[in-house]
Design a protein around this motif. Structure first.
Motif, PDB file in Angstrom:
ATOM      1  N   ARG A  70     108.651 -40.884  13.351  1.00  0.00           N
ATOM      2  CA  ARG A  70     108.627 -40.878  14.834  1.00  0.00           C
ATOM      3  C   ARG A  70     110.416 -41.489  15.195  1.00  0.00           C
ATOM      4  O   ARG A  70     110.571 -41.475  16.185  1.00  0.00           O
ATOM      5  CB  ARG A  70     107.652 -41.526  15.663  1.00  0.00           C
ATOM      6  N   ASP A 233     100.377 -43.904  13.199  1.00  0.00           N
ATOM      7  CA  ASP A 233     101.667 -43.931  12.472  1.00  0.00           C
ATOM      8  C   ASP A 233     101.826 -44.952  11.736  1.00  0.00           C
ATOM      9  O   ASP A 233     101.915 -46.197  12.247  1.00  0.00           O
ATOM     10  CB  ASP A 233     102.820 -43.545  13.435  1.00  0.00           C
ATOM     11  N   THR A 439     112.518 -34.533  18.225  1.00  0.00           N
ATOM     12  CA  THR A 439     111.477 -35.175  17.169  1.00  0.00           C
ATOM     13  C   THR A 439     111.835 -34.596  15.993  1.00  0.00           C
ATOM     14  O   THR A 439     112.376 -33.513  15.820  1.00  0.00           O
ATOM     15  CB  THR A 439     110.077 -34.600  17.621  1.00  0.00           C
ATOM     16  N   LEU A 442     106.893 -33.711  13.016  1.00  0.00           N
ATOM     17  CA  LEU A 442     105.637 -34.146  13.685  1.00  0.00           C
ATOM     18  C   LEU A 442     104.754 -32.931  13.709  1.00  0.00           C
ATOM     19  O   LEU A 442     105.132 -31.641  13.719  1.00  0.00           O
ATOM     20  CB  LEU A 442     106.037 -34.538  15.099  1.00  0.00           C
ATOM     21  N   GLU A 446     100.637 -34.397  17.453  1.00  0.00           N
ATOM     22  CA  GLU A 446     101.699 -35.428  17.745  1.00  0.00           C
ATOM     23  C   GLU A 446     102.801 -34.828  18.811  1.00  0.00           C
ATOM     24  O   GLU A 446     103.179 -35.621  19.457  1.00  0.00           O
ATOM     25  CB  GLU A 446     102.574 -35.797  16.408  1.00  0.00           C
ATOM     26  N   GLU A 447     103.125 -33.706  18.590  1.00  0.00           N
ATOM     27  CA  GLU A 447     104.157 -33.042  19.485  1.00  0.00           C
ATOM     28  C   GLU A 447     103.404 -32.957  21.020  1.00  0.00           C
ATOM     29  O   GLU A 447     104.053 -33.178  22.075  1.00  0.00           O
ATOM     30  CB  GLU A 447     104.652 -31.710  19.043  1.00  0.00           C
TER      31      GLU A 447
END
Length: 458
Positions: A70, A233, A439, A442, A446-447
């Motif tokens: 991230r 994460d 980003t 991911l 997660e997005e």
């Protein structure tokens, strides 16, 4: 659309530079060829300057692959952006502060007005600073050192600093730490250059670049505190191939870093080139083998970090040590740095990417070894050699003390202007999304988490 005041201030400063620069005169004939040119030296130094500039993108990949997924883009950008902001500062006044005529005869800082907007910095040579190449080429070569030094610091406070605050700190670091240290060490009248009558030998940045950035990194880790645990994460590296790619780019660039510091296409450049490659190769193998002796498996990360430590180790002394001494310095410095990384990992200090244990300790230990070997080696050590060793110790202590205290002051000042740490929520989301709306790598879930957070926040 909400515009943040901090960016208004920074944009205003850039506009002021642009407007003042439009009316700043250029000395007539400054770009006419100089008969004192040495064409091979000029060709080599142009090449070396390109190599050194490439080190900063290399560092971007080196650090970017180490952080969590991230924070890859934000970490890469923190290094890459230095190529913009430090280049501007160097042209406007940084070169003057570092290599302008000494102010007051104390060896502390250069005349900030002498080379303002690169006034009188052109194709003519400067007998004091660079007698066989254009002063502009010398200034450009030194600019690349100024660019990478604050970039090195970013690894210590990765994953938790606001981008705008980092920009402010980077500018302050350049003015109050890097430029003075460069003047102290590399200007002929600098006080470290003449310390105890023999001076501190720092061929290409063992203390100016690596010790200073490492100590500033340690101060930053202490000032900012530990990272928060991020949901879903871990702190596993996002992309080890990026790390290896970055190390390879650094290794290649280091030939310009060290070989170019001779400022000539001569035997010293070749010796520095040879010692640089030997030290990087030796340290890479020493790091891998030491890890294996401690029960670990050989890793790409270990090979990359070990190689960089070896390149750091030879930086202050690449011009003076023998090839045999290079092996000694590389192995011993690597062992010290490897142990320092282990100790750091068991401490409360969150130097995220081990900047102090590798660059800081590497630069400090290598400068001490430079003092031991620079004169005549251990076997034939004379009184003059002992004085040179003592000067190295004193010089290192001065740089450590000054850099740590000044860095703490600059972190405090920056934090007063712009709170440096992102919020816990933004740290959990990652700096790529929270600071840059971007980003990398991911998953879909997660997005969606990030999109939902910003939609709710809006």
């Amino acid at each position: 659309m909400k515009i943040k005041k901090r960016y208004v201030v920074l944009m205003s400063l850039l506009l002021i530079v642009a407007l003042v620069g439009a009316f700043f005169p250029e000395t007539k004939g400054i770009w006419e060829p100089d008969e004192k040119f040495n064409a091979p030296n000029v060709a080599w130094m142009i090449t070396a300057t390109i190599f050194v500039l490439m080190m900063t993108p290399g560092l971007s990949f080196f650090y970017g692959g180490m952080v969590g997924k991230r924070n890859v883009i934000s970490t890469i950008l923190q290094s890459f952006i230095a190529m913009g902001i430090i280049s501007i500062m160097w042209v406007v006044f940084g070169f003057s502060l570092s290599f302008g005529d000494d102010v007051g005869g104390l060896g502390l800082i250069g005349n900030p007005l002498q080379f303002l907007f690169f006034k009188d910095v052109g194709a003519k040579v400067n007998e004091t600073l660079a007698p066989t190449i254009p002063l502009a080429l010398f200034a450009l070569f030194q600019m690349k050192f100024a660019i990478i030094t604050p970039s090195l610091i970013t690894g210590s406070f990765a994953e938790r600093v606001k981008f705008s605050a980092y920009l402010v700190f980077m500018m302050l670091f350049c003015v109050f730490i890097y430029c003075p240290l460069a003047h102290w060490t590399w200007h002929p009248n600098g006080f470290l250059h003449n310390l105890m009558g023999v001076g501190v030998h720092d061929f290409a940045g063992g203390i100016v670049v690596h010790a200073s950035s490492g100590v500033a990194a340690l101060a930053g880790a202490l000032f900012l505190g530990r990272r928060k645990l991020q949901k879903n994460d871990s702190h596993l590296p996002a992309n080890v191939p990026f790390v290896i790619l970055g190390a390879a780019m650094l290794w290649l660039g280091w030939f310009g870093f060290n070989g170019g510091s001779s400022l000539a296409a001569d035997g010293t450049a070749i010796k520095a080139f040879l010692n640089t490659n030997t030290s990087g190769a030796t340290a890479m193998m020493a790091w891998i083998l030491f890890d294996c002796l401690r029960g670990r498996k050989p890793s790409g990360m270990g090979a990359a970090v070990g190689a960089v430590v070896g390149l750091v180790a030879i930086t202050p002394c690449a011009d003076v040590v023998t090839i045999g001494q290079t092996f000694t310095i590389a192995v011993l410095t690597t062992l010290v740095c490897n142990v320092a990384v282990y100790w750091k990992s068991h401490s409360r200090v969150d130097d995220a990417l081990d900047v102090f244990p590798t660059h800081g300790m590497g630069g400090i230990v290598a400068t001490v070894f430079t003092g031991i070997f620079a004169s005549s080696g251990l076997i034939a050590w004379t009184h003059a050699g002992f004085i040179e060793f003592l000067a190295s110790i004193v010089g290192v202590l001065i740089v450590i003390g000054y850099t740590f205290v000044m860095s703490m002051a600059l972190y405090w000042l920056t934090n007063k202007m712009i709170p440096m740490r992102v919020s816990e929520k933004n740290e959990r989301l990652g700096l790529d999304a929270s600071q840059h709306d971007e980003t990398y790598g991911l998953s879909g879930d997660e997005e969606r988490e990030i999109e939902e957070y910003f939609h709710h926040d809006a």
